[in-house]
Design a protein around this motif. Structure first.
Motif, PDB file in Angstrom:
ATOM      1  N   GLY A 144       0.808  -1.214   0.000  1.00 42.95           N
ATOM      2  CA  GLY A 144       0.000   0.000   0.000  1.00 42.95           C
ATOM      3  C   GLY A 144       0.840   1.262   0.000  1.00 42.95           C
ATOM      4  N   SER A 145       2.001   1.238   0.659  1.00 43.93           N
ATOM      5  CA  SER A 145       2.847   2.428   0.708  1.00 43.93           C
ATOM      6  C   SER A 145       3.548   2.690  -0.618  1.00 43.93           C
ATOM      7  N   THR A 146       3.756   1.630  -1.416  1.00 45.18           N
ATOM      8  CA  THR A 146       4.442   1.835  -2.692  1.00 45.18           C
ATOM      9  C   THR A 146       3.513   2.351  -3.787  1.00 45.18           C
ATOM     10  N   ILE A 147       2.230   2.135  -3.646  1.00 43.86           N
ATOM     11  CA  ILE A 147       1.300   2.587  -4.683  1.00 43.86           C
ATOM     12  C   ILE A 147       1.327   4.108  -4.846  1.00 43.86           C
ATOM     13  N   PRO A 148       1.218   4.903  -3.757  1.00 46.02           N
ATOM     14  CA  PRO A 148       1.310   6.364  -3.948  1.00 46.02           C
ATOM     15  C   PRO A 148       2.645   6.800  -4.535  1.00 46.02           C
ATOM     16  N   GLU A 149       3.741   6.156  -4.141  1.00 42.93           N
ATOM     17  CA  GLU A 149       5.038   6.538  -4.678  1.00 42.93           C
ATOM     18  C   GLU A 149       5.114   6.264  -6.178  1.00 42.93           C
ATOM     19  N   ARG A 150       4.605   5.100  -6.580  1.00 41.85           N
ATOM     20  CA  ARG A 150       4.603   4.791  -8.006  1.00 41.85           C
ATOM     21  C   ARG A 150       3.699   5.747  -8.791  1.00 41.85           C
ATOM     22  N   TRP A 151       2.584   6.091  -8.180  1.00 39.01           N
ATOM     23  CA  TRP A 151       1.679   7.018  -8.859  1.00 39.01           C
ATOM     24  C   TRP A 151       2.310   8.390  -9.018  1.00 39.01           C
ATOM     25  N   ARG A 152       3.036   8.867  -7.982  1.00 37.04           N
ATOM     26  CA  ARG A 152       3.701  10.159  -8.110  1.00 37.04           C
ATOM     27  C   ARG A 152       4.736  10.135  -9.228  1.00 37.04           C
ATOM     28  N   THR A 153       5.513   9.078  -9.320  1.00 33.67           N
ATOM     29  CA  THR A 153       6.499   8.967 -10.403  1.00 33.67           C
ATOM     30  C   THR A 153       5.817   8.901 -11.768  1.00 33.67           C
ATOM     31  N   LEU A 154       4.781   8.069 -11.856  1.00 30.10           N
ATOM     32  CA  LEU A 154       4.066   7.941 -13.130  1.00 30.10           C
ATOM     33  C   LEU A 154       3.374   9.235 -13.524  1.00 30.10           C
ATOM     34  N   ARG A 155       2.919   9.977 -12.534  1.00 32.50           N
ATOM     35  CA  ARG A 155       2.230  11.236 -12.828  1.00 32.50           C
ATOM     36  C   ARG A 155       3.156  12.211 -13.538  1.00 32.50           C
ATOM     37  N   TRP A 156       4.401  12.326 -13.067  1.00 33.19           N
ATOM     38  CA  TRP A 156       5.339  13.245 -13.714  1.00 33.19           C
ATOM     39  C   TRP A 156       5.726  12.752 -15.097  1.00 33.19           C
ATOM     40  N   VAL A 157       5.819  11.435 -15.276  1.00 30.93           N
ATOM     41  CA  VAL A 157       6.115  10.891 -16.610  1.00 30.93           C
ATOM     42  C   VAL A 157       4.983  11.231 -17.585  1.00 30.93           C
ATOM     43  N   LEU A 158       3.745  11.036 -17.140  1.00 31.61           N
ATOM     44  CA  LEU A 158       2.603  11.358 -18.000  1.00 31.61           C
ATOM     45  C   LEU A 158       2.542  12.850 -18.302  1.00 31.61           C
ATOM     46  N   LEU A 159       2.856  13.669 -17.287  1.00 30.47           N
ATOM     47  CA  LEU A 159       2.851  15.110 -17.511  1.00 30.47           C
ATOM     48  C   LEU A 159       3.922  15.501 -18.530  1.00 30.47           C
ATOM     49  N   GLY A 160       5.105  14.883 -18.449  1.00 34.09           N
ATOM     50  CA  GLY A 160       6.149  15.167 -19.424  1.00 34.09           C
ATOM     51  C   GLY A 160       5.750  14.759 -20.833  1.00 34.09           C
ATOM     52  N   LEU A 161       5.132  13.558 -20.952  1.00 32.29           N
ATOM     53  CA  LEU A 161       4.669  13.121 -22.266  1.00 32.29           C
ATOM     54  C   LEU A 161       3.600  14.048 -22.826  1.00 32.29           C
ATOM     55  N   ALA A 162       2.697  14.512 -21.959  1.00 30.62           N
ATOM     56  CA  ALA A 162       1.655  15.437 -22.413  1.00 30.62           C
ATOM     57  C   ALA A 162       2.265  16.747 -22.892  1.00 30.62           C
ATOM     58  N   ALA A 163       3.282  17.231 -22.174  1.00 31.42           N
ATOM     59  CA  ALA A 163       3.942  18.471 -22.596  1.00 31.42           C
ATOM     60  C   ALA A 163       4.634  18.295 -23.944  1.00 31.42           C
ATOM     61  N   ILE A 164       5.299  17.132 -24.151  1.00 35.60           N
ATOM     62  CA  ILE A 164       5.963  16.877 -25.430  1.00 35.60           C
ATOM     63  C   ILE A 164       4.951  16.826 -26.570  1.00 35.60           C
ATOM     64  N   VAL A 165       3.834  16.142 -26.335  1.00 33.37           N
ATOM     65  CA  VAL A 165       2.798  16.055 -27.366  1.00 33.37           C
ATOM     66  C   VAL A 165       2.228  17.440 -27.679  1.00 33.37           C
ATOM     67  N   ALA A 166       2.016  18.255 -26.646  1.00 30.27           N
ATOM     68  CA  ALA A 166       1.469  19.596 -26.870  1.00 30.27           C
ATOM     69  C   ALA A 166       2.434  20.457 -27.678  1.00 30.27           C
ATOM     70  N   VAL A 167       3.722  20.404 -27.338  1.00 25.99           N
ATOM     71  CA  VAL A 167       4.711  21.191 -28.078  1.00 25.99           C
ATOM     72  C   VAL A 167       4.805  20.715 -29.526  1.00 25.99           C
ATOM     73  N   ALA A 168       4.782  19.388 -29.729  1.00 26.25           N
ATOM     74  CA  ALA A 168       4.844  18.855 -31.095  1.00 26.25           C
ATOM     75  C   ALA A 168       3.620  19.280 -31.907  1.00 26.25           C
ATOM     76  N   ALA A 169       2.447  19.213 -31.281  1.00 23.89           N
ATOM     77  CA  ALA A 169       1.225  19.618 -31.997  1.00 23.89           C
ATOM     78  C   ALA A 169       1.250  21.101 -32.341  1.00 23.89           C
ATOM     79  N   LEU A 170       1.721  21.929 -31.380  1.00 21.95           N
ATOM     80  CA  LEU A 170       1.790  23.363 -31.638  1.00 21.95           C
ATOM     81  C   LEU A 170       2.800  23.669 -32.729  1.00 21.95           C
ATOM     82  N   SER A 171       3.949  23.008 -32.715  1.00 23.09           N
ATOM     83  CA  SER A 171       4.958  23.236 -33.748  1.00 23.09           C
ATOM     84  C   SER A 171       4.442  22.819 -35.122  1.00 23.09           C
TER      85      SER A 171
END
Length: 382
Positions: free
Chosen positions: A9-36
């Motif tokens: 149970g303690s590792t689930i929030p930690e994994r989610w926090r790590t995955l959240r930043w990865v997803l946010l980075g991917l979303a930012a890359i996709v947004a920049v690519a679409a805008l370009s």
């Protein structure tokens, strides 16, 4: 069982926090690519528009000329042409649906510098190249220059598509190329060049055989070139009636959009750090004794006996000055003398107590506080 469940149970929030930043980075890359991709997509515009990247625009030719070192002025109105024209200037008048007004053509004919007319209609040709007359229209593809004009011989074979041909009257010394589709003559120190087609200058036609070379040789014959292909009717007041938003450069909208996006991301980031709202009853009453004790502990923890002594002396003097008939700006000698006269105390001892050096120990600080209280009491009772 409980320990393993807790560990999982303690590792689930930690994994989610790590995955959240990865997803946010991917979303930012996709947004920049679409805008370009959207920013670099072809920009529609009118035919022969120098800012248009569509097949019927001329942005590619203008870019090639600038890379070659030619100063290109994109004139949006006849006033821009008149302001930028000079003796060492080539004025390129590209025929559009909006180049027909008699007054506009008259003003354009009075502009100094050489002229290059691209696919002119009858009224434009009569005003800007009066020595020429149209003879025929034909389809020209893979045609050799057939003349000794340097710009044409260097370009070689071109594909002009459907083009008009011209001939001159007997009084003009004319150089005719491509079976009359390109004609040049000189009159009054001005070189006038007329081409019966605009296919060779368009973005879609530059890649065909020698079209790009011919377009660059003709349009780049002078160090300064004015490209005039009007995109609105100047004679009927359309330019003056343009809305305010048309006067704003397109780059301003992208700057505002990027600024709004940055402010939104900053507000979201800062909002996450604030945390949830906490209900609190206001105002909060803090006792004076707690304030004094807290400040005293702070001074003591930092060994700030000098600051504490100065605070005690300043407070004591401010309480005694009104009783002595003095203001807060009274100099130290006046204060010492007034207290000595009032209480009959020694002036040197008063000077040491009221304005002396900081105490060396905590015991000296306590003694100073007692002496100040004693002096203040005597002043109040005298």
């Amino acid at each position: 069982m409980n320990a393993s469940t807790t560990a999982v149970g303690s590792t689930i929030p930690e994994r989610w926090r790590t995955l959240r930043w990865v997803l946010l980075g991917l979303a930012a890359i996709v947004a920049v690519a679409a805008l370009s991709t959207w920013l670099t997509a072809p920009r529609d515009g009118g035919r022969l528009d120098p800012a248009s990247t569509s097949p019927h625009g001329t942005h590619a030719l203008v870019t090639l000329l600038r890379d070659r070192g030619v100063t290109v002025v994109e004139a949006a109105s006849i006033s821009d042409v008149e302001d930028a024209a000079g003796e060492d200037t080539l004025v390129v008048a590209a025929q559009t649906y909006h180049l027909f007004d008699d007054e506009l053509l008259q003003r354009l004919s009075e502009v100094p510098g050489d002229r290059l007319l691209i696919a002119p209609i009858g009224r434009t040709r009569e005003a800007l190249a009066p020595r020429l007359r149209r003879t025929d229209a034909a389809e020209f593809a893979g045609l050799d220059p057939g003349c000794d004009l340097r710009e044409a011989t260097r370009a070689g074979t071109v594909q002009l598509g459907a083009a008009d041909t011209f001939e001159a009257d007997e009084s003009a010394d004319v150089t005719s190329c491509y079976d009359g589709a390109l004609v040049r003559y000189t009159e009054g120190g001005r070189t006038v060049t007329v081409v019966g087609s605009d296919e060779f200058v368009l973005n879609s036609g530059l890649l065909h055989e020698g079209n790009a070379a011919l377009a660059m040789n003709l349009a780049g014959s002078q160090p300064r070139m004015i490209w005039y292909a009007p995109q609105f009717n100047e004679g009927d007041g359309s330019a003056g009636d343009a809305p305010f938003t048309d006067l704003i450069p397109p780059q301003v909208y992208w700057m505002v959009l990027q600024l709004a996006l940055a402010v939104t991301l900053l507000a979201w980031w800062r909002g996450r750090r604030v945390g949830p709202l906490v209900a609190e009853q206001l105002p909060v009453v803090v006792r004076a004794s707690e304030t004094v004790e807290g400040r005293g502990r702070l001074y003591r923890s930092r060994r700030a006996r000098d600051v504490a002594a100065e605070s005690l002396r300043t407070a004591a003097r401010h309480r005694m000055l009104p009783r002595l008939g003095l203001n807060y700006a009274a100099p130290p000698p006046a204060v010492i003398q007034a207290v000595a006269d009032r209480c009959g105390l020694d002036s040197a001892a008063l000077a040491h107590t009221l304005y002396g050096p900081p105490p060396a120990t905590d015991a000296d600080l306590v003694n100073l506080a007692r002496e100040l209280d004693d002096i203040e009491r005597q002043v109040a009772q005298s």
